[in-house]
Write a protein that holds these residues in place. Sequence first.
Motif, PDB file in Angstrom:
ATOM      1  N   LEU A  23       0.932  -1.217   0.061  1.00 36.08           N
ATOM      2  CA  LEU A  23       0.006   0.013   0.008  1.00 36.08           C
ATOM      3  C   LEU A  23       0.932   1.253   0.114  1.00 36.08           C
ATOM      4  CD1 LEU A  23      -2.846   1.368   0.244  1.00 36.08           C
ATOM      5  CD2 LEU A  23      -2.577   1.208   2.923  1.00 36.08           C
ATOM      6  N   ALA A  24       1.662   1.165   0.907  1.00 37.31           N
ATOM      7  CA  ALA A  24       2.586   2.498   0.898  1.00 37.31           C
ATOM      8  C   ALA A  24       3.594   2.412  -0.247  1.00 37.31           C
ATOM      9  CB  ALA A  24       3.661   2.193   2.135  1.00 37.31           C
ATOM     10  N   TYR A  25       4.010   1.380  -0.856  1.00 41.95           N
ATOM     11  CA  TYR A  25       4.901   1.438  -2.011  1.00 41.95           C
ATOM     12  C   TYR A  25       4.062   2.059  -3.212  1.00 41.95           C
ATOM     13  CZ  TYR A  25       7.942  -0.094  -5.664  1.00 41.95           C
ATOM     14  OH  TYR A  25       8.733  -0.337  -6.870  1.00 41.95           O
ATOM     15  N   GLU A  26       2.799   1.600  -3.347  1.00 39.36           N
ATOM     16  CA  GLU A  26       1.957   2.085  -4.595  1.00 39.36           C
ATOM     17  C   GLU A  26       1.791   3.638  -4.194  1.00 39.36           C
ATOM     18  OE1 GLU A  26       1.334   0.512  -7.626  1.00 39.36           O
ATOM     19  OE2 GLU A  26       2.728  -0.922  -6.939  1.00 39.36           O
ATOM     20  N   SER A  27       1.429   3.948  -3.318  1.00 39.00           N
ATOM     21  CA  SER A  27       0.761   5.248  -2.913  1.00 39.00           C
ATOM     22  C   SER A  27       2.139   6.320  -2.958  1.00 39.00           C
ATOM     23  CB  SER A  27       0.500   5.426  -1.197  1.00 39.00           C
ATOM     24  OG  SER A  27      -0.768   4.607  -1.128  1.00 39.00           O
ATOM     25  N   SER A  28       3.237   5.825  -2.357  1.00 40.22           N
ATOM     26  CA  SER A  28       4.290   6.541  -2.563  1.00 40.22           C
ATOM     27  C   SER A  28       4.700   6.836  -3.924  1.00 40.22           C
ATOM     28  CB  SER A  28       5.625   5.903  -1.792  1.00 40.22           C
ATOM     29  OG  SER A  28       5.315   5.921  -0.493  1.00 40.22           O
ATOM     30  N   GLN A  29       4.614   5.769  -5.012  1.00 42.44           N
ATOM     31  CA  GLN A  29       4.931   5.966  -6.455  1.00 42.44           C
ATOM     32  C   GLN A  29       4.005   6.959  -7.022  1.00 42.44           C
ATOM     33  OE1 GLN A  29       5.553   2.864  -8.997  1.00 42.44           O
ATOM     34  NE2 GLN A  29       5.575   1.486  -7.185  1.00 42.44           N
ATOM     35  N   GLN A  30       2.755   7.046  -6.428  1.00 44.88           N
ATOM     36  CA  GLN A  30       1.613   8.069  -7.081  1.00 44.88           C
ATOM     37  C   GLN A  30       2.251   9.430  -6.535  1.00 44.88           C
ATOM     38  OE1 GLN A  30      -2.217   7.034  -5.581  1.00 44.88           O
ATOM     39  NE2 GLN A  30      -2.260   5.095  -7.068  1.00 44.88           N
ATOM     40  N   LEU A  31       2.592   9.605  -5.403  1.00 47.07           N
ATOM     41  CA  LEU A  31       3.103  10.836  -4.736  1.00 47.07           C
ATOM     42  C   LEU A  31       4.397  11.407  -5.483  1.00 47.07           C
ATOM     43  CD1 LEU A  31       2.474  12.957  -2.357  1.00 47.07           C
ATOM     44  CD2 LEU A  31       3.821  11.613  -1.137  1.00 47.07           C
ATOM     45  N   PHE A  37       9.205  12.991  -9.567  1.00 46.76           N
ATOM     46  CA  PHE A  37      10.217  11.857  -9.700  1.00 46.76           C
ATOM     47  C   PHE A  37      10.034  10.824 -10.760  1.00 46.76           C
ATOM     48  CE2 PHE A  37      10.536  13.384  -5.354  1.00 46.76           C
ATOM     49  CZ  PHE A  37      11.650  13.166  -5.097  1.00 46.76           C
ATOM     50  N   VAL A  38      11.225  10.363 -11.286  1.00 40.85           N
ATOM     51  CA  VAL A  38      10.865   9.365 -12.236  1.00 40.85           C
ATOM     52  C   VAL A  38      11.774   8.232 -12.333  1.00 40.85           C
ATOM     53  CG1 VAL A  38       9.836  11.024 -13.929  1.00 40.85           C
ATOM     54  CG2 VAL A  38      12.246  10.747 -14.095  1.00 40.85           C
ATOM     55  N   GLY A  39      11.499   7.474 -12.975  1.00 36.99           N
ATOM     56  CA  GLY A  39      12.536   6.221 -12.994  1.00 36.99           C
ATOM     57  C   GLY A  39      13.208   5.698 -11.673  1.00 36.99           C
ATOM     58  N   ASP A  40      14.295   5.504 -11.564  1.00 34.00           N
ATOM     59  CA  ASP A  40      14.951   4.873 -10.367  1.00 34.00           C
ATOM     60  C   ASP A  40      14.593   5.655  -9.129  1.00 34.00           C
ATOM     61  OD1 ASP A  40      16.044   2.868 -11.956  1.00 34.00           O
ATOM     62  OD2 ASP A  40      18.020   3.443 -11.955  1.00 34.00           O
ATOM     63  N   LYS A  42      12.077   7.552  -8.428  1.00 38.10           N
ATOM     64  CA  LYS A  42      10.697   7.364  -8.048  1.00 38.10           C
ATOM     65  C   LYS A  42      10.730   5.947  -7.075  1.00 38.10           C
ATOM     66  CE  LYS A  42       6.464   5.922 -10.357  1.00 38.10           C
ATOM     67  NZ  LYS A  42       5.658   6.026 -11.485  1.00 38.10           N
ATOM     68  N   TYR A  43      11.306   4.878  -7.525  1.00 37.16           N
ATOM     69  CA  TYR A  43      11.167   3.522  -7.162  1.00 37.16           C
ATOM     70  C   TYR A  43      11.798   3.460  -5.989  1.00 37.16           C
ATOM     71  CZ  TYR A  43       9.294   2.415 -11.755  1.00 37.16           C
ATOM     72  OH  TYR A  43       8.831   2.550 -12.932  1.00 37.16           O
ATOM     73  N   LEU A  44      12.982   4.158  -5.942  1.00 37.69           N
ATOM     74  CA  LEU A  44      13.844   4.145  -4.601  1.00 37.69           C
ATOM     75  C   LEU A  44      13.134   5.121  -3.520  1.00 37.69           C
ATOM     76  CD1 LEU A  44      16.982   3.800  -3.550  1.00 37.69           C
ATOM     77  CD2 LEU A  44      17.248   6.232  -4.196  1.00 37.69           C
ATOM     78  N   SER A  45      12.661   6.139  -3.797  1.00 36.78           N
ATOM     79  CA  SER A  45      11.906   6.845  -2.793  1.00 36.78           C
ATOM     80  C   SER A  45      10.766   6.027  -2.559  1.00 36.78           C
ATOM     81  CB  SER A  45      11.492   8.173  -3.208  1.00 36.78           C
ATOM     82  OG  SER A  45      10.556   8.205  -4.358  1.00 36.78           O
ATOM     83  N   ALA A  46       9.793   5.300  -3.130  1.00 33.94           N
ATOM     84  CA  ALA A  46       8.597   4.582  -2.777  1.00 33.94           C
ATOM     85  C   ALA A  46       9.023   3.387  -1.987  1.00 33.94           C
ATOM     86  CB  ALA A  46       8.012   4.203  -3.975  1.00 33.94           C
ATOM     87  N   SER A  47      10.252   2.693  -2.208  1.00 35.67           N
ATOM     88  CA  SER A  47      10.719   1.558  -1.438  1.00 35.67           C
ATOM     89  C   SER A  47      11.186   2.007  -0.197  1.00 35.67           C
ATOM     90  CB  SER A  47      11.704   0.694  -2.285  1.00 35.67           C
ATOM     91  OG  SER A  47      13.039   1.423  -2.450  1.00 35.67           O
ATOM     92  N   VAL A  48      11.899   3.220  -0.023  1.00 38.01           N
ATOM     93  CA  VAL A  48      12.281   3.650   1.434  1.00 38.01           C
ATOM     94  C   VAL A  48      10.963   3.969   1.976  1.00 38.01           C
ATOM     95  CG1 VAL A  48      13.151   5.645   2.588  1.00 38.01           C
ATOM     96  CG2 VAL A  48      14.308   4.521   0.621  1.00 38.01           C
ATOM     97  N   ALA A  49       9.874   4.626   1.659  1.00 38.54           N
ATOM     98  CA  ALA A  49       8.651   5.024   2.256  1.00 38.54           C
ATOM     99  C   ALA A  49       7.837   3.750   2.655  1.00 38.54           C
ATOM    100  CB  ALA A  49       7.846   5.981   1.557  1.00 38.54           C
ATOM    101  N   TYR A 111      13.756  -3.329  -5.490  1.00 40.69           N
ATOM    102  CA  TYR A 111      12.730  -2.864  -6.253  1.00 40.69           C
ATOM    103  C   TYR A 111      13.186  -1.924  -7.290  1.00 40.69           C
ATOM    104  CZ  TYR A 111       9.124  -4.994  -3.373  1.00 40.69           C
ATOM    105  OH  TYR A 111       8.459  -6.110  -2.793  1.00 40.69           O
ATOM    106  N   VAL A 112      14.322  -1.228  -7.087  1.00 37.96           N
ATOM    107  CA  VAL A 112      14.786  -0.567  -8.418  1.00 37.96           C
ATOM    108  C   VAL A 112      15.117  -1.860  -9.438  1.00 37.96           C
ATOM    109  CG1 VAL A 112      17.030   0.818  -9.418  1.00 37.96           C
ATOM    110  CG2 VAL A 112      15.534   1.358  -7.000  1.00 37.96           C
ATOM    111  N   LEU A 113      15.887  -2.796  -9.076  1.00 40.30           N
ATOM    112  CA  LEU A 113      16.096  -3.727 -10.170  1.00 40.30           C
ATOM    113  C   LEU A 113      14.855  -4.310 -10.645  1.00 40.30           C
ATOM    114  CD1 LEU A 113      19.303  -5.492  -8.502  1.00 40.30           C
ATOM    115  CD2 LEU A 113      19.106  -3.874 -10.360  1.00 40.30           C
ATOM    116  N   TYR A 114      14.014  -4.686  -9.655  1.00 48.15           N
ATOM    117  CA  TYR A 114      12.604  -5.336 -10.068  1.00 48.15           C
ATOM    118  C   TYR A 114      11.959  -4.435 -11.073  1.00 48.15           C
ATOM    119  CZ  TYR A 114       7.791  -6.375  -9.776  1.00 48.15           C
ATOM    120  OH  TYR A 114       6.428  -6.937 -10.161  1.00 48.15           O
TER     121      TYR A 114
END
Length: 132
Positions: A23-31, A37-40, A42-49, A111-114
Amino acid sequence: RSLYRGYLAVVLAGAPGNGMFFLAYESSQQLADKFGFVGDAKYLSASVAATVVSTSVYCPMEVVKETAFAHKITSVEAFRRVHVERGLFPGLFRGWTMGIATWVPYLSVYYVLYERLRSRWAPFAEMGGGAA
């Protein structure tokens, strides 16, 4: 019998912890999209959150599980023991900082690699015509 000590804590907290992570990963990507934020990044910040949020569920689970295992008691007894000996929040969140220090780097790279591999392999998956 000793192998399953603390198992109840994992059963009760595992699914909610995973749910909180995704839930946090998907919500953080939208934020992240809203902030440009784009690309890595975006995924880096979402995975940290997502890791910080989900560790708030996983950490108490680990404390109860390991207390139960170490003292050869049930999960309920372990929860009570942690509460009485260390206090509810200080006891259940003991090790939270170390959990963050451990899981943030690992899951960030993961998650960046994924996401990179998923985007690269997506055209091949579409060629297969979907599930059989």
